[in-house]
Design a protein around this motif. Structure first.
Motif, short mmCIF file in Angstrom:
data_model
loop_
_atom_site.label_atom_id
_atom_site.label_comp_id
_atom_site.label_asym_id
_atom_site.label_seq_id
_atom_site.Cartn_x
_atom_site.Cartn_y
_atom_site.Cartn_z
N ARG A 40 -47.58 -22.08 52.62
CA ARG A 40 -48.59 -23.07 52.23
C ARG A 40 -47.99 -24.41 51.80
O ARG A 40 -48.62 -25.44 51.98
CB ARG A 40 -49.44 -22.53 51.09
CG ARG A 40 -50.48 -21.55 51.53
CD ARG A 40 -51.48 -21.35 50.40
NE ARG A 40 -52.60 -20.57 50.81
CZ ARG A 40 -53.68 -21.06 51.40
NH1 ARG A 40 -53.76 -22.33 51.67
NH2 ARG A 40 -54.68 -20.28 51.74
N GLU A 41 -46.82 -24.41 51.25
CA GLU A 41 -46.24 -25.66 50.74
C GLU A 41 -45.56 -26.52 51.82
O GLU A 41 -45.14 -27.64 51.56
CB GLU A 41 -45.25 -25.38 49.60
CG GLU A 41 -44.04 -24.57 49.99
CD GLU A 41 -44.25 -23.06 49.93
OE1 GLU A 41 -43.30 -22.34 50.25
OE2 GLU A 41 -45.35 -22.61 49.59
N PRO A 43 -45.68 -28.98 54.81
CA PRO A 43 -46.71 -29.93 55.28
C PRO A 43 -47.26 -29.65 56.69
O PRO A 43 -48.45 -29.82 56.92
CB PRO A 43 -46.00 -31.28 55.24
CG PRO A 43 -44.92 -31.12 54.23
CD PRO A 43 -44.49 -29.68 54.34
N GLN A 45 -47.88 -26.93 58.11
CA GLN A 45 -48.87 -25.85 58.07
C GLN A 45 -50.24 -26.41 57.73
O GLN A 45 -51.24 -26.05 58.33
CB GLN A 45 -48.44 -24.80 57.04
CG GLN A 45 -49.24 -23.53 57.06
CD GLN A 45 -50.49 -23.56 56.21
OE1 GLN A 45 -50.67 -24.43 55.36
NE2 GLN A 45 -51.37 -22.63 56.45
N ARG A 46 -50.28 -27.32 56.77
CA ARG A 46 -51.55 -27.92 56.39
C ARG A 46 -52.09 -28.82 57.50
O ARG A 46 -53.29 -28.86 57.75
CB ARG A 46 -51.40 -28.71 55.10
CG ARG A 46 -52.73 -29.30 54.69
CD ARG A 46 -52.72 -29.86 53.32
NE ARG A 46 -54.07 -30.31 53.01
CZ ARG A 46 -54.42 -30.76 51.85
NH1 ARG A 46 -53.56 -30.83 50.88
NH2 ARG A 46 -55.66 -31.15 51.66
N ARG A 49 -53.58 -26.59 60.17
CA ARG A 49 -54.82 -26.00 59.66
C ARG A 49 -55.95 -27.03 59.60
O ARG A 49 -57.08 -26.76 60.02
CB ARG A 49 -54.58 -25.39 58.28
CG ARG A 49 -55.74 -24.59 57.75
CD ARG A 49 -55.46 -24.02 56.39
NE ARG A 49 -55.27 -25.11 55.44
CZ ARG A 49 -54.33 -25.16 54.50
NH1 ARG A 49 -53.48 -24.17 54.37
NH2 ARG A 49 -54.25 -26.17 53.67
N ASP A 50 -55.63 -28.24 59.12
CA ASP A 50 -56.65 -29.29 59.02
C ASP A 50 -57.15 -29.72 60.40
O ASP A 50 -58.35 -29.95 60.59
CB ASP A 50 -56.12 -30.50 58.26
CG ASP A 50 -55.98 -30.24 56.77
OD1 ASP A 50 -56.47 -29.20 56.29
OD2 ASP A 50 -55.38 -31.09 56.09
#
Length: 83
Positions: A40-41, A43, A45-46, A49-50
């Motif tokens: 999760r930490e 970047p 990955q986010r 996902r976004d």
């Protein structure tokens, strides 16, 4: 200046195409980042996902916007009041 229905639907189709390209690019970078990019930490990955979430939204969804453009080009009702 007011855009015609065909121009607005073309713009929506182009926005959907852009969203798809961004998602594909992020997927490519994410897959090249290896398994550690799933934390999760991290970047990327986010970002992946976004962009996946964004591509599900009806205003940006590539398939929905392409269908909308095709309907308008075919002379059919757009099928949405949000044009």
């Amino acid at each position: 200046m007011s855009y015609t229905t065909q121009e607005r639907s073309r713009i929506r189709a182009q926005c959907g195409y852009l969203a798809r390209l961004c998602k594909e690019a992020a997927d490519l970078v994410g897959s090249a980042s290896g398994a550690s990019s799933l934390h999760r930490e991290v970047p990327i990955q986010r970002i992946v996902r976004d962009l996946n979430a964004l591509n599900l939204h009806s205003f940006v969804n590539p398939a929905a916007n392409l269908e909308l453009y095709g309907r308008v080009l075919s002379g059919l009702d757009a099928g949405t009041p949000f044009l």
